[in-house]
Scaffold this active site. Sequence first.
Site: not given
Length: 652
Positions: A389, A391, A477
Amino acid sequence: MRNMIKITFPDGSIREYESGVTGLQIAESISPALARDVVSCSVNGETVELNRPILKNATIALYKFSDEEGKYTFWHTSAHLLAEALQELYPGIQFGFGPAVENGFFYDVMPADGQTISENDFSKIEAKMLELAKKNEPVVRKEVSKENALTEFKADGQVYKCEHIDQDLEDGTITTYTQGKFTDLCRGPHLVSTGLIKAVKIMSVAGAFWRGDAKREQMIRIYGITFPKKKMLEEYLTLLEEAKKRDHRKIGKEMELFMFSERVGKGLPIWLPKGTQLRLGLQEMLRGLLRPYDYQEVITPGIGGKNLYVTSGHYDHYGKDAFQPIHTPEEDEEYMLKPMNCPHHCEIYSRKPRSYKDLPLRIAEFGTVFRYEKSGELHGLTRVRTFTQDDAHIFVRPDQVKAEFKAVIDIILKVFKTFNFENYEAQISLRDPKDTEKYIGSDEIWEESENAIREACQEMRLNAHEEIGEAAFYGPKLDFMVKDALGRRWQLGTIQVDYNLPERFELEYTGEDNKKHRPVMIHRAPFGSLERFVAVLIEHTAGKFPLWLTPEQCVVLPISDKFNGYAENVRHELQILGIRCETDSRSEKIGRKIRDNEMKHTPYLLIVGEKEAAEGKVSVRRQGEGDKGVMSISEFGQFILAEVAKEKANLL
């Protein structure tokens, strides 16, 4: 006196209708053309049939087949039509579940003893479905008690349906839908009748365990797709053929980007040198994009103590999707392969006292994580058991949430623009208030988080729709759905607001008032994962990456073995200039070499023979454009570097 109700439309306009009006009647009042095209509607946010009476004031949206909700309704009814056809063709067949999916529908079935269903049967199933559809049978909804539902499906000998009723359903929640001689358990919604289904294609058959449990019996899963017009089916099948050509697994193999090995393990991609170069290029692009935003990059271990994920709540919520704990051989300790990066970043935050002046604190990592996916669900780079990811976790004061959220939206939109993902939509994923056990945190925290996302989207003029029940367990989200060059939707970038993990890890900062306060955490990943992003990028571009990113920018093709030495010298000089170059010194005819390397989507082909070797030059061909003339090695080097510099200057 007539009882009138007010109907509010998506544009905010309001019309009055008599109580009991249906969605179809509302469509008819607007225009006959709309009434012909509409397939379902939503009433107060719930998608329902067009013949469902509306008894009180409501907001309404009318859906055509072109809408996602319309497709879902259309394909949901088509799944029932498939089951009805199978019931006629295969007496005694047992039915499991049959939902609509992103591209069509499937039904899990168990044929009676002696029966088989294979590709050879597709045409007769399609013919039977069209025969039934032409009858234009009404699809009738009925509410039933659990007792009556069990009685009805036992009488039909449907053991899987009875198990579903017995284990999953309760009185007051059971509805059935009937068309012709077929009745199914279903929440709906459905078409008013089957006549709208004009084109049918059975796509494939596969094995599927009942309830997804590998210990249960294996059923046959039949996939299909339908359309309201034959031309739509023809266009879809053409699109599928193009998709096969663009399949990232096929192109990835041709371009030597990645591989899989059964001995290494299912769902564990191995990045080859060219694929590694591609990944590094993406990482460097993102690092450059993030420099103005003041991120700090870290590296965390690929495993973590089980207690770390118990503290974060991930173990309770995602334990079945993670690899099981590893026990140390000599000590009483348990570790897990890292399923996500956020708990590690919480530990980084907590390593020393923080002040309000330290926030926002932006911690970024290209973090590799591990999650268990069933073998049947693995698919190239899009569904794997380990992925990296892009991230980051941003720790902010509550008053900084919206501004930081907007900054992350800005980053994601820049990434999309860089790769020409021009067709995208944003989805605000909210919790389902009816399923409180699925989430952690107070109602107040959730409301505050959801409103922060809504306000950020409004201020960024980002048109985002809301989806109930799609939130992470710790917070709402914003998900970005990208449509590629073939119009297929992919979920890529995501941003999440999280008040809960800072609470669980007892994270603090000292405020201006000299008191301890709890930070808010923002999770974000513009790519989503490098594996999935690369897969989507390959299929979006058909493997024709921009020159700055492509792992093999040019290849030198000697016309015979006699010139292999000169070709190698050319490659060496270009690599010194920072140009990624290979040599194709196979003992093949030059025409074959050209075709093979164009299949690999190499941007520049440099052909060298006697004349080029004598003059220190190369004959240049551009992928898709043909001959670009003869240049010296240094001229070509400057030419290609200038093109790369121009592309990079246009990157945001």
